[in-house]
Design a protein around this motif. Structure first.
Motif, PDB file in Angstrom:
ATOM      1  N   PHE A  95       0.615  -1.236   0.528  1.00 52.27           N
ATOM      2  CA  PHE A  95      -0.179  -0.236   0.413  1.00 52.27           C
ATOM      3  C   PHE A  95       1.004   1.313   0.105  1.00 52.27           C
ATOM      4  O   PHE A  95       0.181   2.082  -0.748  1.00 52.27           O
ATOM      5  N   SER A  96       2.351   1.049   0.358  1.00 54.07           N
ATOM      6  CA  SER A  96       2.967   2.258   0.437  1.00 54.07           C
ATOM      7  C   SER A  96       2.630   2.961  -0.928  1.00 54.07           C
ATOM      8  O   SER A  96       3.627   4.148  -1.343  1.00 54.07           O
ATOM      9  N   ARG A  97       3.998   1.569  -1.089  1.00 54.26           N
ATOM     10  CA  ARG A  97       4.145   1.263  -2.682  1.00 54.26           C
ATOM     11  C   ARG A  97       3.288   1.987  -3.356  1.00 54.26           C
ATOM     12  O   ARG A  97       3.587   3.561  -4.706  1.00 54.26           O
ATOM     13  N   LYS A  98       2.111   1.640  -3.628  1.00 51.55           N
ATOM     14  CA  LYS A  98       0.868   2.035  -4.689  1.00 51.55           C
ATOM     15  C   LYS A  98       0.672   3.674  -4.343  1.00 51.55           C
ATOM     16  O   LYS A  98       0.581   4.620  -4.670  1.00 51.55           O
ATOM     17  N   ALA A  99       0.536   3.855  -2.735  1.00 44.65           N
ATOM     18  CA  ALA A  99       0.478   5.080  -2.747  1.00 44.65           C
ATOM     19  C   ALA A  99       1.312   6.881  -3.109  1.00 44.65           C
ATOM     20  O   ALA A  99       1.324   7.284  -3.670  1.00 44.65           O
ATOM     21  N   GLN A 100       2.796   6.052  -3.043  1.00 44.01           N
ATOM     22  CA  GLN A 100       3.456   7.024  -3.730  1.00 44.01           C
ATOM     23  C   GLN A 100       3.788   6.673  -5.198  1.00 44.01           C
ATOM     24  O   GLN A 100       3.884   7.952  -5.458  1.00 44.01           O
ATOM     25  N   ASP A 101       3.124   5.781  -5.853  1.00 42.32           N
ATOM     26  CA  ASP A 101       2.860   5.996  -7.315  1.00 42.32           C
ATOM     27  C   ASP A 101       2.073   6.825  -7.763  1.00 42.32           C
ATOM     28  O   ASP A 101       1.855   7.458  -8.583  1.00 42.32           O
ATOM     29  N   ALA A 102       0.612   7.168  -7.235  1.00 40.22           N
ATOM     30  CA  ALA A 102      -0.299   7.835  -6.942  1.00 40.22           C
ATOM     31  C   ALA A 102      -0.171   9.306  -7.208  1.00 40.22           C
ATOM     32  O   ALA A 102      -0.587  10.664  -7.595  1.00 40.22           O
ATOM     33  N   LEU A 103       1.069   9.735  -6.339  1.00 43.72           N
ATOM     34  CA  LEU A 103       1.130  10.735  -5.293  1.00 43.72           C
ATOM     35  C   LEU A 103       1.766  11.362  -6.456  1.00 43.72           C
ATOM     36  O   LEU A 103       1.897  12.446  -6.898  1.00 43.72           O
ATOM     37  N   SER A 104       2.752  10.263  -7.347  1.00 46.19           N
ATOM     38  CA  SER A 104       4.087  10.738  -8.233  1.00 46.19           C
ATOM     39  C   SER A 104       2.783  11.237  -9.563  1.00 46.19           C
ATOM     40  O   SER A 104       3.028  12.319  -9.961  1.00 46.19           O
ATOM     41  N   LYS A 105       1.798  10.654 -10.041  1.00 48.68           N
ATOM     42  CA  LYS A 105       0.990  10.887 -11.072  1.00 48.68           C
ATOM     43  C   LYS A 105       0.170  11.967 -10.669  1.00 48.68           C
ATOM     44  O   LYS A 105      -0.221  12.881 -11.756  1.00 48.68           O
ATOM     45  N   LEU A 106      -0.553  12.535  -9.052  1.00 42.51           N
ATOM     46  CA  LEU A 106      -1.080  13.885  -9.345  1.00 42.51           C
ATOM     47  C   LEU A 106       0.248  15.165  -9.679  1.00 42.51           C
ATOM     48  O   LEU A 106      -0.439  15.783 -10.110  1.00 42.51           O
ATOM     49  N   ARG A 107       1.103  14.817  -9.016  1.00 35.23           N
ATOM     50  CA  ARG A 107       2.842  15.402  -8.933  1.00 35.23           C
ATOM     51  C   ARG A 107       2.526  16.137 -11.187  1.00 35.23           C
ATOM     52  O   ARG A 107       2.586  17.735 -11.234  1.00 35.23           O
ATOM     53  N   GLN A 108       3.171  14.655 -11.483  1.00 26.74           N
ATOM     54  CA  GLN A 108       2.497  14.889 -12.982  1.00 26.74           C
ATOM     55  C   GLN A 108       1.734  15.819 -13.609  1.00 26.74           C
ATOM     56  O   GLN A 108       1.897  17.008 -14.388  1.00 26.74           O
ATOM     57  N   LEU A 109       0.137  15.596 -13.518  1.00 23.74           N
ATOM     58  CA  LEU A 109      -1.176  16.600 -14.184  1.00 23.74           C
ATOM     59  C   LEU A 109      -0.781  17.633 -13.277  1.00 23.74           C
ATOM     60  O   LEU A 109      -1.744  18.247 -13.851  1.00 23.74           O
TER      61      LEU A 109
END
Length: 260
Positions: free
Chosen positions: A245-259
């Motif tokens: 879940f920590s890894r998934k949360a980091q991926d989602a946060l990274s994509k939001l920053r790109q948008l």
């Protein structure tokens, strides 16, 4: 043989006659002490006790005959109490013990005094106060006082130590010593030889390295071991889920920053 050869104390000096004691003995004129005591007792009871005494009259006594005074004046005359020191000795406990080269052994301690050196190996009588057993009063078997023996070990504890307190202290010491011996014996016993150890726990397994052909046919069935094993698996599973879940949360946060 012993005999009385004197005269009555009331006779006058001029009436006293010099006696030839050896000749009187040869003639059998001397009384034995037993015969004299019998005659004296008869005179005491039949003459002295029943005759008026001028001394009692001069003192203003109501009863002037000794036996009457003795029987009827009990409220006026009484036997005095013994001295406190003597009464204390009478109330002490008494025993007969042996004197060793280190002194006297009593209550698990050693009592010493210089005077005891002359009585090594002999039996002596002792008296002690139950409220203070730091010292013993030592006497010969004939009743002659020898010394006061003290225990230096007890004096280090307190100036006065009662017998009851000392017995409780020794009882506690013996209990503690017995428990320590049992615990030491348990530690000295190999683990697999202890009576309360199951035969299938880790300590009872043969942990020697085996050949490649050896297979494990049974795992330990100890409940504590099984509980520890389940807890370990649950912790590993929880750690894996947390990491996912920590890894998934980091991926989602990274994509939001790109948008943006």
């Amino acid at each position: 043989m012993f005999s009385y050869t004197g005269t009555l104390t009331g006779s006058k000096t001029a009436a006293k006659i010099k006696k030839d004691i050896p000749k009187m003995l040869e003639r059998g004129e001397l009384l034995t002490m037993e015969e004299f005591y019998e005659l004296w007792t008869k005179w005491l009871n039949e003459v002295y006790h029943k005759r008026e005494h001028s001394g009692l009259k001069r003192q203003g006594e109501k009863y002037t005959v000794p036996i009457e005074l003795f029987m009827k004046a009990e409220d006026k005359y009484y036997k005095p109490a013994p001295p406190k020191s003597y009464a204390s000795i009478l109330m002490m406990k008494a025993e007969r013990v042996t004197v060793y080269n280190i002194g006297i052994r009593k209550f698990g301690y050693e009592y010493r005094a210089q005077e005891l050196c002359n009585y090594h190996g002999e039996k002596v009588d002792i008296k002690y106060d139950p409220e203070d057993v730091t010292r013993l009063y030592v006497y010969t078997r004939e009743g002659k006082k020898i010394c006061e023996a003290v225990s230096q070990e007890l004096l280090l504890i307190a100036p006065r130590v009662s017998q009851k307190a000392l017995e409780e202290h020794k009882k506690m010491q013996n209990t503690q010593l017995r428990n320590d011996k049992e615990l030491l014996e348990e530690f000295r016993t190999p683990y697999e030889q202890r009576g309360n150890v199951p035969g299938d726990v880790v300590g009872a397994l043969d942990l020697m390295v085996k050949g490649k052909g050896d297979k494990v046919v049974a795992l330990p069935q100890d409940k504590q071991f099984a509980s520890e094993l389940r807890d370990k698996k649950n912790r590993q599973k929880q750690d894996a889920e947390d990491e996912f879940f920590s890894r998934k949360a980091q991926d989602a946060l990274s994509k939001l920053r790109q948008l943006g």
